[in-house]
Structures are given as structure tokens and as C-alpha cells.
Enzyme design. Structure first.
Site, short mmCIF file in Angstrom:
data_model
loop_
_atom_site.label_atom_id
_atom_site.label_comp_id
_atom_site.label_asym_id
_atom_site.label_seq_id
_atom_site.Cartn_x
_atom_site.Cartn_y
_atom_site.Cartn_z
N THR A 152 0.84 -1.22 0.00
CA THR A 152 0.00 0.00 0.00
C THR A 152 0.87 1.26 0.00
OG1 THR A 152 -1.43 1.31 1.46
CG2 THR A 152 -0.17 -0.41 2.52
N ASP A 153 0.30 2.36 -0.48
CA ASP A 153 1.02 3.65 -0.44
C ASP A 153 1.28 4.08 1.01
OD1 ASP A 153 -1.63 4.31 0.23
OD2 ASP A 153 -1.74 6.05 -1.10
N GLU A 154 0.49 3.53 1.95
CA GLU A 154 0.63 3.98 3.35
C GLU A 154 1.98 3.59 3.95
OE1 GLU A 154 -2.76 3.81 5.90
OE2 GLU A 154 -4.14 3.60 4.22
N TYR A 192 -1.52 -0.43 11.31
CA TYR A 192 -1.84 -1.05 10.00
C TYR A 192 -0.67 -0.88 9.03
CZ TYR A 192 -3.48 -1.22 5.17
OH TYR A 192 -3.58 -1.48 3.81
P1 NAD Z 1 -10.50 -6.29 2.80
O1 NAD Z 1 -10.40 -6.01 4.26
O2 NAD Z 1 -11.75 -5.91 2.07
O3 NAD Z 1 -10.28 -7.85 2.53
C1 NAD Z 1 -9.32 -8.61 3.21
C2 NAD Z 1 -9.64 -10.07 2.98
O4 NAD Z 1 -8.62 -10.87 3.61
C3 NAD Z 1 -10.99 -10.52 3.59
O5 NAD Z 1 -11.70 -11.31 2.65
C4 NAD Z 1 -10.57 -11.34 4.80
O6 NAD Z 1 -11.50 -12.37 5.14
C5 NAD Z 1 -9.24 -11.91 4.33
N1 NAD Z 1 -8.37 -12.29 5.46
C6 NAD Z 1 -8.05 -11.51 6.53
N2 NAD Z 1 -7.26 -12.21 7.37
C7 NAD Z 1 -7.04 -13.43 6.79
C8 NAD Z 1 -6.29 -14.56 7.16
N3 NAD Z 1 -5.60 -14.60 8.31
N4 NAD Z 1 -6.29 -15.65 6.34
C9 NAD Z 1 -7.00 -15.61 5.17
N5 NAD Z 1 -7.73 -14.57 4.78
C10 NAD Z 1 -7.75 -13.48 5.57
O7 NAD Z 1 -9.22 -5.61 2.15
P2 NAD Z 1 -9.04 -4.87 0.74
O8 NAD Z 1 -9.44 -3.48 0.88
O9 NAD Z 1 -9.63 -5.72 -0.32
O10 NAD Z 1 -7.46 -4.90 0.61
C11 NAD Z 1 -6.79 -6.01 0.05
C12 NAD Z 1 -5.29 -5.79 0.12
O11 NAD Z 1 -4.96 -4.60 -0.61
C13 NAD Z 1 -4.75 -5.61 1.52
O12 NAD Z 1 -3.52 -6.27 1.60
C14 NAD Z 1 -4.57 -4.10 1.64
O13 NAD Z 1 -3.53 -3.79 2.54
C15 NAD Z 1 -4.20 -3.74 0.22
N6 NAD Z 1 -4.55 -2.37 -0.19
C16 NAD Z 1 -5.83 -1.91 -0.03
C17 NAD Z 1 -6.15 -0.62 -0.46
C18 NAD Z 1 -7.55 -0.10 -0.35
O14 NAD Z 1 -7.79 1.06 -0.64
N7 NAD Z 1 -8.53 -0.90 0.05
C19 NAD Z 1 -5.16 0.19 -1.04
C20 NAD Z 1 -3.87 -0.33 -1.19
C21 NAD Z 1 -3.58 -1.60 -0.77
#
Ligand code: NAD
Length: 321
Positions: free
Chosen positions: A126-128, A150
Site C-alpha cells: 500500500t502507499d501507506e 496497520y
Molecule cells: P478487505 O479487508 O476488504 O479484505 C481482506 C480479505 O482478507 C478478507 O476477505 C478477509 O476475510 C481476508 N483475510 C483476513 N485475514 C485473513 C487470514 N488470516 N487468512 C485468510 N484470509 C484473511 O481488504 P481490501 O481493501 O480488499 O485490501 C486487500 C489488500 O490490498 C490488503 O492487503 C490491503 O492492505 C491492500 N490495499 C488496499 C487498499 C484499499 O484502498 N482498500 C489500497 C492499497 C492496498
């Protein structure tokens, strides 16, 4: 036939990515490993659950024997790793699940991928991880300087992923993306929270002054970027993925209010988030130079996103507490 393991495929971005990949690549099968935390939702993929190229495995990425069995039994050659605890506010309340899933879980996957000779491992960062900046935009070579539990746990996993390339030669690629928005995002994140609050006649909680700036990317552009990196990215490299759409939280709030025909009386200013980063900004020239760029413009995609929540109350209503 390519055998792809997607972790966290029942969450927001992972489910959009699985749908995207099945539609674009007929010669691909996908295993989705997801433990279904509060953020994981089988309804996100109900339209493709009977596709013979798709297999769901309910399980934890921290479970080393399960992860190893999945990679072996499905002859996995490619991993795209989304699974994470992803909500900053929850990490401020209690960071322990973030350290467990984001750091330990990522390490478990990397180790298994190395043992099973996986040919591509894309780690979704992530950008964070760069932290906040007042001026300029972060490049892939900049130091990581995360602020929240996070983003610190994501920085730990990001560095672990790179270490498996340097130490073991595992073909790891790291992507660092800006804020995503679109369908199937859990209604605790800013855009779906605000839209679903307004659809229920409630106010929207804006942190502090609302001047915090984020860059926004439509989720399908993120999915296209990961697909692109799988094909064109180099092992050992990091790629920033941005939208070129920096907005203050207040600007986003006003756009959503306009789209839903509400006025400013629906804004409620609430005390600022602890350690709230002021501005995230990425320079994504490196990925642009390879040939990827966003396709969706912010205005059109935000409108489509708001419309999706208006039309899909069946999806978000059961997720409210
Ligand atoms: P989300 O919270 O919607 O989904 C996370 C998923 O991971 C869920 O389905 C959850 O059940 C699963 N999960 C959590 N713990 C788990 C474990 N121990 N074993 C198996 N599955 C597990 O997240 P998102 O927004 O879809 O983000 C997905 C990825 O992208 C993350 O790694 C996040 O850091 C990264 N990301 C998100 C954003 C954003 O804007 N949402 C931006 C940049 C990067």
C-alpha cells in the site's frame, strides 16, 4: 493452464480481481484462500462461484500446513497475496490481528511459496508504507516511514516479501497502491460508509478538518494494474500504482453529498483519527513507462460506484451492525 492462488479473494479488491482475471484469462484456474473475517464475504463472488475454474478454500494464511497443502494439491505456480487486516481505525484500537495476519501470515505464504517453487508471487502492499508527505510524491526507492499499526504491519510484510527475493530468489513483485474505491467495499471505509449512511438518512463523520489528502484509484484499474504487472513486471521490483486523483476528504464528501442530493447539514465533524497522516502521494512513472495507466476517470467511476451502492442494498444492508 496457469494455477493462481489468490489470498483474501473474498474481500473488496480480491473479489474484484478474481472476477477480472476469470473474465480476461480463459486459460486460468483460481484458488481463493480466505478465512472470512468480518471483511470477507462470499456474496462478493456469488456470480462466479459455480465457475469450474474457481475453487474456494476457507482457511487462514497463518496455517502453514494448510497453505502448503493448497499449494501442493492445486499445483500453484502464481500467488497474488491480498489477505490482510486492512482498516486503520481497527489497528489503532487493537493492532494484534494486524501483526498476526499481515506479518506472520505473509511470512507463512512466502515460505510455502519458496518450498513449492512458485514462479510469481505478487505481494499487494500500500502507499501507506511510505507515510505522509506535504510536498512531492513517493517513488519506489524512497524509504518506508509508516505511521499506524496497520501501515507498519504492511511495511513489515512488504520488506519480508522483498527479502525472499534477495535471500532465496523467490520471484517476488511488490505493488504499492493508493486508496481504492468501487463495488463490494466493506461499509466501514470512507466512500461506502458515507454513501450507505446517507442512504439511511444518517450523517457522515468527517475526521478533524477534512483536509487530509488521498489519491484515489477505481478498483478495476487496480485489478488491471496487477494483471499487467503479472505479465510485464520484473521479479524483485516494486511498482507504485496510483490514480493521479488527489482529493481532500472534504472534497470527496461534497461530491458524494451532491450525487445523492444532500446538503452540508449531513456533515458531522468528529475528533481526528490518532496519528492521522495528512497526505499520501505516489509517483507511478515506473509503471506508466511499462505501459499501464488508469482507464477510469474519477468523476465517472465515483458516480458508477455510488449508483452501485444505491442499487445493491441487498449486499450492504446485512453488513451493518
Ligand atoms: P478487505 O479487508 O476488504 O479484505 C481482506 C480479505 O482478507 C478478507 O476477505 C478477509 O476475510 C481476508 N483475510 C483476513 N485475514 C485473513 C487470514 N488470516 N487468512 C485468510 N484470509 C484473511 O481488504 P481490501 O481493501 O480488499 O485490501 C486487500 C489488500 O490490498 C490488503 O492487503 C490491503 O492492505 C491492500 N490495499 C488496499 C487498499 C484499499 O484502498 N482498500 C489500497 C492499497 C492496498
Amino acid at each position: 493452464m496457469q494455477h493462481l492462488l489468490v489470498t483474501g479473494g473474498s474481500g473488496f479488491i480480491g473479489s474484484n480481481f478474481i472476477r477480472h482475471m476469470l473474465a480476461r484469462h480463459p486459460d486460468l484456474d483460481i484458488v481463493n484462500l480466505d478465512v472470512l473475517t468480518y471483511a470477507g464475504n462470499q456474496a462478493n463472488l456469488q456470480d462466479i462461484q459455480d465457475d469450474p475454474r474457481y475453487t474456494f478454500v476457507k482457511g487462514d494464511i497463518c496455517d502453514a500446513s494448510l497453505v502448503s497443502a493448497v499449494m501442493r494439491e492445486h499445483a500453484i505456480d502464481t500467488v497474488v497475496h491480498f489477505a490482510a487486516e486492512s482498516h486503520v481505525d481497527r489497528s489503532i484500537a487493537d493492532g494484534s490481528a494486524f501483526v498476526r495476519t499481515n506479518v506472520l501470515g505473509t511470512h507463512t505464504l512466502l515460505h510455502a511459496a519458496h518450498m513449492h517453487g512458485v514462479e510469481r508471487f505478487v505481494h499487494i502492499s500500500t502507499d501507506e508504507v511510505y507515510g505522509s508527505t506535504v510536498d512531492g510524491s513517493f517513488r519506489e526507492t524512497d524509504n518506508l516511514n509508516p505511521s499506524s499499526p496497520y501501515s507498519s504491519s504492511k511495511a513489515g510484510s512488504d520488506l519480508l516479501a522483498r527479502s525472499y527475493f534477495i535471500t532465496h530468489g523467490l520471484p517476488v513483485i511488490v505493488t504499492r497502491c493508493t486508496n481504492n474505491y468501487g463495488p463490494y467495499q466493506f461499509p466501514e471505509k470512507l466512500i461506502p460508509l458515507f454513501v450507505t449512511n446517507l442512504l439511511q438518512g444518517k450523517k457522515v463523520p468527517v475526521y478533524g478538518t477534512g483536509k487530509n489528502i488521498r489519491d484515489w484509484l477505481y478498483v478495476l484499474d487496480h485489478c488491471r494494474a496487477i494483471d499487467f504487472v503479472l505479465e510485464h513486471g520484473e521479479p524483485g521490483e516494486v511498482y507504485n500504482i496510483g490514480g493521479g486523483e488527489e482529493k481532500t476528504n472534504l472534497e470527496i464528501t461534497h461530491r458524494i453529498l451532491d450525487l445523492l442530493g444532500k446538503d452540508e447539514s449531513y456533515i458531522e465533524h468528529v475528533p481526528d483519527r490518532k496519528g492521522h497522516d495528512l497526505r499520501y502521494s505516489l509517483d507511478y512513472t515506473k509503471l506508466r513507462a511499462l505501459g499501464w495507466e488508469p482507464e477510469y476517470d474519477f468523476e465517472t467511476a465515483l458516480k458508477a460506484t455510488v449508483r452501485w451502492y444505491v442499487e445493491n442494498e441487498w449486499w450492504w444492508r446485512p453488513l451493518l451492525h
